[in-house]
Scaffold this motif. Structure first.
Motif, PDB file in Angstrom:
ATOM      1  N   PRO A  99      -9.547  26.411   5.225  1.00  0.00           N
ATOM      2  CA  PRO A  99     -11.512  25.289   5.360  1.00  0.00           C
ATOM      3  C   PRO A  99     -11.442  26.297   4.233  1.00  0.00           C
ATOM      4  O   PRO A  99     -12.913  25.492   3.890  1.00  0.00           O
ATOM      5  CB  PRO A  99     -11.609  25.927   6.151  1.00  0.00           C
ATOM      6  N   ASP A 100     -12.447  27.681   3.766  1.00  0.00           N
ATOM      7  CA  ASP A 100     -13.044  28.131   2.767  1.00  0.00           C
ATOM      8  C   ASP A 100     -12.590  28.457   2.049  1.00  0.00           C
ATOM      9  O   ASP A 100     -13.302  28.744   0.848  1.00  0.00           O
ATOM     10  CB  ASP A 100     -13.187  29.646   3.964  1.00  0.00           C
ATOM     11  N   ALA A 101     -11.192  27.741   1.221  1.00  0.00           N
ATOM     12  CA  ALA A 101     -10.703  27.766   0.117  1.00  0.00           C
ATOM     13  C   ALA A 101     -11.381  27.392  -1.389  1.00  0.00           C
ATOM     14  O   ALA A 101     -11.944  27.876  -1.805  1.00  0.00           O
ATOM     15  CB  ALA A 101      -9.023  27.410   0.495  1.00  0.00           C
ATOM     16  N   PRO A 102     -11.544  26.461  -1.424  1.00  0.00           N
ATOM     17  CA  PRO A 102     -12.387  25.329  -1.532  1.00  0.00           C
ATOM     18  C   PRO A 102     -14.138  26.476  -2.331  1.00  0.00           C
ATOM     19  O   PRO A 102     -14.106  26.560  -3.892  1.00  0.00           O
ATOM     20  CB  PRO A 102     -13.454  23.872  -2.077  1.00  0.00           C
ATOM     21  N   ALA A 103     -14.985  26.932  -1.759  1.00  0.00           N
ATOM     22  CA  ALA A 103     -15.546  28.042  -1.714  1.00  0.00           C
ATOM     23  C   ALA A 103     -15.561  29.586  -2.549  1.00  0.00           C
ATOM     24  O   ALA A 103     -16.058  29.360  -3.267  1.00  0.00           O
ATOM     25  CB  ALA A 103     -17.091  27.904  -0.681  1.00  0.00           C
ATOM     26  N   ILE A 104     -14.166  29.648  -1.742  1.00  0.00           N
ATOM     27  CA  ILE A 104     -13.781  31.283  -2.387  1.00  0.00           C
ATOM     28  C   ILE A 104     -13.468  30.883  -3.640  1.00  0.00           C
ATOM     29  O   ILE A 104     -13.824  31.490  -4.939  1.00  0.00           O
ATOM     30  CB  ILE A 104     -12.779  31.406  -1.955  1.00  0.00           C
ATOM     31  N   GLU A 117     -14.762  28.518  -5.634  1.00  0.00           N
ATOM     32  CA  GLU A 117     -15.916  28.440  -6.969  1.00  0.00           C
ATOM     33  C   GLU A 117     -16.435  29.168  -6.912  1.00  0.00           C
ATOM     34  O   GLU A 117     -16.744  30.132  -7.817  1.00  0.00           O
ATOM     35  CB  GLU A 117     -16.855  27.089  -6.197  1.00  0.00           C
ATOM     36  N   ALA A 118     -16.635  30.180  -5.826  1.00  0.00           N
ATOM     37  CA  ALA A 118     -17.266  31.235  -6.505  1.00  0.00           C
ATOM     38  C   ALA A 118     -16.378  32.351  -7.538  1.00  0.00           C
ATOM     39  O   ALA A 118     -17.398  33.272  -7.900  1.00  0.00           O
ATOM     40  CB  ALA A 118     -17.726  31.984  -4.769  1.00  0.00           C
ATOM     41  N   PRO A 170      -9.966  24.622 -10.017  1.00  0.00           N
ATOM     42  CA  PRO A 170      -9.609  24.322  -8.190  1.00  0.00           C
ATOM     43  C   PRO A 170      -8.740  23.042  -7.899  1.00  0.00           C
ATOM     44  O   PRO A 170      -8.651  22.771  -6.895  1.00  0.00           O
ATOM     45  CB  PRO A 170     -11.241  22.545  -8.571  1.00  0.00           C
ATOM     46  N   VAL A 171      -7.691  24.232  -6.733  1.00  0.00           N
ATOM     47  CA  VAL A 171      -6.835  24.131  -6.617  1.00  0.00           C
ATOM     48  C   VAL A 171      -6.095  23.588  -5.561  1.00  0.00           C
ATOM     49  O   VAL A 171      -5.343  23.179  -5.154  1.00  0.00           O
ATOM     50  CB  VAL A 171      -5.604  24.910  -6.940  1.00  0.00           C
ATOM     51  N   CYS A 172      -7.923  23.540  -4.202  1.00  0.00           N
ATOM     52  CA  CYS A 172      -7.568  23.156  -3.462  1.00  0.00           C
ATOM     53  C   CYS A 172      -8.213  21.538  -3.366  1.00  0.00           C
ATOM     54  O   CYS A 172      -8.759  21.791  -2.125  1.00  0.00           O
ATOM     55  CB  CYS A 172      -8.028  23.898  -2.513  1.00  0.00           C
TER      56      CYS A 172
END
Length: 307
Positions: free
Chosen positions: A267-272, A274-275, A280-282
């Motif tokens: 679940p937290d992958a996109p935010a990680i 992006e940071a 944006p592989v997720c």
């Protein structure tokens, strides 16, 4: 890998027998891991072999989901971390030398055949070269396709603004255009390979009939996405590659995009990502079911292997 003068990590998945240690493999804060059993006995029987090549900047862990399922269905899967084009070991000045990746897979197959345990479980009539993205080209190369330096450089030069990675490939540091044609265009086929499968393969532009003439019959080509979500650099239909092949099995999966072949994301992958200003592989296109995309890829490759 003597042609690199370096070691390379090779992960081997196989149909499990008794024993072994259960573990969660390739798990990290971004990607979900897969269940595996370390050092189990090998199940009885002879099994087809899949030599798998990861994408540019990938690792063996990126397609562990595929290797695990194929092994459970009855295949030995060999995944090689290619020196110079692996995550954590990335030097595209050397990595652009695409033939070294084919040599990596052939060397790994030598190792597998010589292995005192696994070597006795190989079905020599079913040895598949497979790969994703840049690794898809590696697989086709090992299966008999040859490169066309003039063709791919010409397409990249004309479409550098729209063809993904062309700016890097034509940069002064990488300089694909100054490679030696006699090396780039040579055959790197392994005569032991009888099947080929490519998931969204790269380097599919600028080819002609002579480049595909020696490819093993009935190759499997799996495309990801359509319309605006289809990556131009890997579009084997618009590039003209499909028109050069007789008897190819084409599977087009949508909604999806190129990175839908990466592992399932947490679940937290996109935010990680992006940071970290990473790809944006997720972030799949709306409506994409990555589990279903993975299942379709597994089924297509398993069918080609006769599993």
């Amino acid at each position: 890998m003597p042609h690199h003068g370096a070691d390379a990590r090779v992960a081997i998945w196989y149909p499990p027998g008794a024993g072994g240690t259960p573990t969660l493999y390739a798990d990290n804060p971004v990607f979900k891991g897969v269940e595996a059993t370390l050092d189990a006995d090998v199940a009885p029987g002879d099994f087809p072999v899949v030599l798998f090549s990861h994408g540019m900047g990938g690792t063996d862990r990126a397609q562990a989901w595929l290797a695990s399922e194929l092994a459970n269905r009855g295949a030995i899967v060999v995944l090689v971390n290619h020196p110079n084009s692996t995550w954590g070991d990335f030097d595209m000045t050397e990595g652009v030398r695409h033939w070294t990746r084919a040599e990596d897979l052939s060397t790994a197959l030598d190792m597998l055949i010589d292995d005192p345990v696994l070597g006795g479980h190989i079905d020599r009539s079913r040895i598949m070269a497979a790969g994703f993205s840049y690794g898809g080209w590696t697989a086709l190369s090992l299966g008999g396709m040859t490169g066309n330096l003039e063709g791919i450089v010409g397409v990249c030069t004309a479409q550098i603004e729209t063809m993904e990675a062309c700016d890097m490939l034509l940069s002064d540091d990488v300089s694909m255009q100054t490679q030696k044609p006699e090396t780039w265009n040579a055959s790197y086929a392994d005569p032991r390979v009888t099947l080929a499968a490519a998931i969204d393969p790269g380097f599919v532009w600028g080819l002609d009939n002579s480049d595909t003439a020696a490819l093993v019959p009935g190759p499997l080509l799996i495309g990801l996405g359509d319309g605006q979500t289809r990556m131009s650099a890997t579009n084997f239909v618009e590039s003209g590659l499909v028109a050069l092949l007789n008897g190819a099995h084409i599977v087009q999966l949508a909604p999806a995009f190129h990175f839908s072949a990466m592992p399932l994301c947490k679940p937290d992958a996109p935010a990680i990502l992006e940071a970290e200003a990473d790809d944006p592989v997720c972030t799949d296109p709306p409506g994409t079911d990555r589990v279903a995309v993975h299942s379709a890829i597994i089924e297509a490759i398993a069918d080609t292997l006769g599993l």
